[in-house]
Scaffold this active site. Structure first.
Site, PDB file in Angstrom:
ATOM      1  N   CYS A 147      42.858  43.167  44.809  1.00 23.34           N
ATOM      2  CA  CYS A 147      41.867  44.124  44.333  1.00 23.34           C
ATOM      3  C   CYS A 147      40.702  43.378  43.666  1.00 23.34           C
ATOM      4  O   CYS A 147      40.107  42.493  44.264  1.00 23.34           O
ATOM      5  CB  CYS A 147      42.519  45.138  43.396  1.00 23.34           C
ATOM      6  SG  CYS A 147      41.507  46.598  43.025  1.00 23.34           S
ATOM      7  N   GLN A 148      40.380  43.705  42.434  1.00 23.35           N
ATOM      8  CA  GLN A 148      39.304  43.001  41.729  1.00 23.35           C
ATOM      9  C   GLN A 148      39.615  41.512  41.619  1.00 23.35           C
ATOM     10  O   GLN A 148      38.710  40.672  41.654  1.00 23.35           O
ATOM     11  CB  GLN A 148      39.114  43.603  40.345  1.00 23.35           C
ATOM     12  CG  GLN A 148      37.997  42.967  39.540  1.00 23.35           C
ATOM     13  CD  GLN A 148      37.992  43.438  38.102  1.00 23.35           C
ATOM     14  OE1 GLN A 148      39.026  43.859  37.574  1.00 23.35           O
ATOM     15  NE2 GLN A 148      36.847  43.395  37.462  1.00 23.35           N
TER      16      GLN A 148
END
Length: 226
Positions: A147-148
């Protein structure tokens, strides 16, 4: 024409089923809140403030590949990678002989409001990577960004390609200007310098923005589905 007559028997059955599911919801949520997560044995090997680096205990014969560093997102907790013995990506990797590390960003608070992207990449992540390289006496490792954390990993690899042997990105946002990206369209009309003059945007504000993207789905539908 189709028959759309109201059937009270069907409605009564659905209401009874809903009542049963609602009654079971409380105990189920209570049991979930007490569930142990992140149970795979690991060791704290490095830290910088609230940021910590953990190395997981080997469970299989070494696979003779470079160690793997998992970089999770700042949002949510990284134990999502190690929920239960039967639901653990980390245990699966260990079972295949990988040497697994994970960086934990800690829980954010007001003291983090002036920490910028450069700090996360060239201070915390870079030092964690360097610690692994130094202790293992190797030139490069494998990087798994989620994800991030995948976006962080992409940025880091672009700046320090000599330190990353293989890069794996999971559910990672890359193109922030796709036509359907409503959040990106909003952000392009915001004066970021003005918004962040007193520090980073708060989590509460970001949560409100995310809810505004899909208000009915995120405030009603998911709870009905639950």
């Amino acid at each position: 024409m189709s028959d759309h007559r109201f059937d009270p028997t069907v409605l009564a059955g659905e209401l009874a089923q809903f009542a049963q599911r609602t009654a079971a919801l409380g105990p189920a949520l209570q049991a979930a809140s007490n569930a142990a997560t992140g149970g795979t044995p690991r060791e704290l090997v490095w830290c910088d403030g609230k940021v910590s680096l953990h190395r997981y205990r080997a469970v299989a014969r070494p696979a003779r590949v470079a160690p793997l560093l998992i970089v999770y997102a700042l949002v949510n907790r990284p134990y999502i990678m190690d929920l239960e013995p039967e639901r653990s990506l980390i245990r699966s990797l260990l079972a295949r002989g990988l040497d697994v590390y994970l960086i934990d960003w800690g829980s954010p608070d007001g003291g983090d409001r002036f920490i910028g992207l450069d700090d996360y990449l060239n201070r915390f992540l870079h030092r964690a990577v360097q610690h692994i390289l130094d202790t293992q006496k190797i030139a490069a490792l494998n990087l798994l960004g989620v994800c991030q954390g995948g976006t962080f990993s992409l940025c880091y690899t672009a700046m320090h390609p000599e330190r990353v042997r293989n890069l794996i990105a999971m559910v990672t946002p890359v193109d922030f200007k796709t036509p359907e990206n409503l959040l990106s369209k909003w952000a392009q009309g915001v004066d970021m310098q003005l918004m962040t003059r007193n520090g980073n945007v708060s989590g509460e504000f970001l949560n409100a923005v995310y809810l505004a993207l899909m208000p009915f789905r995120l405030t009603q539908q998911k709870y009905i589905a639950l």
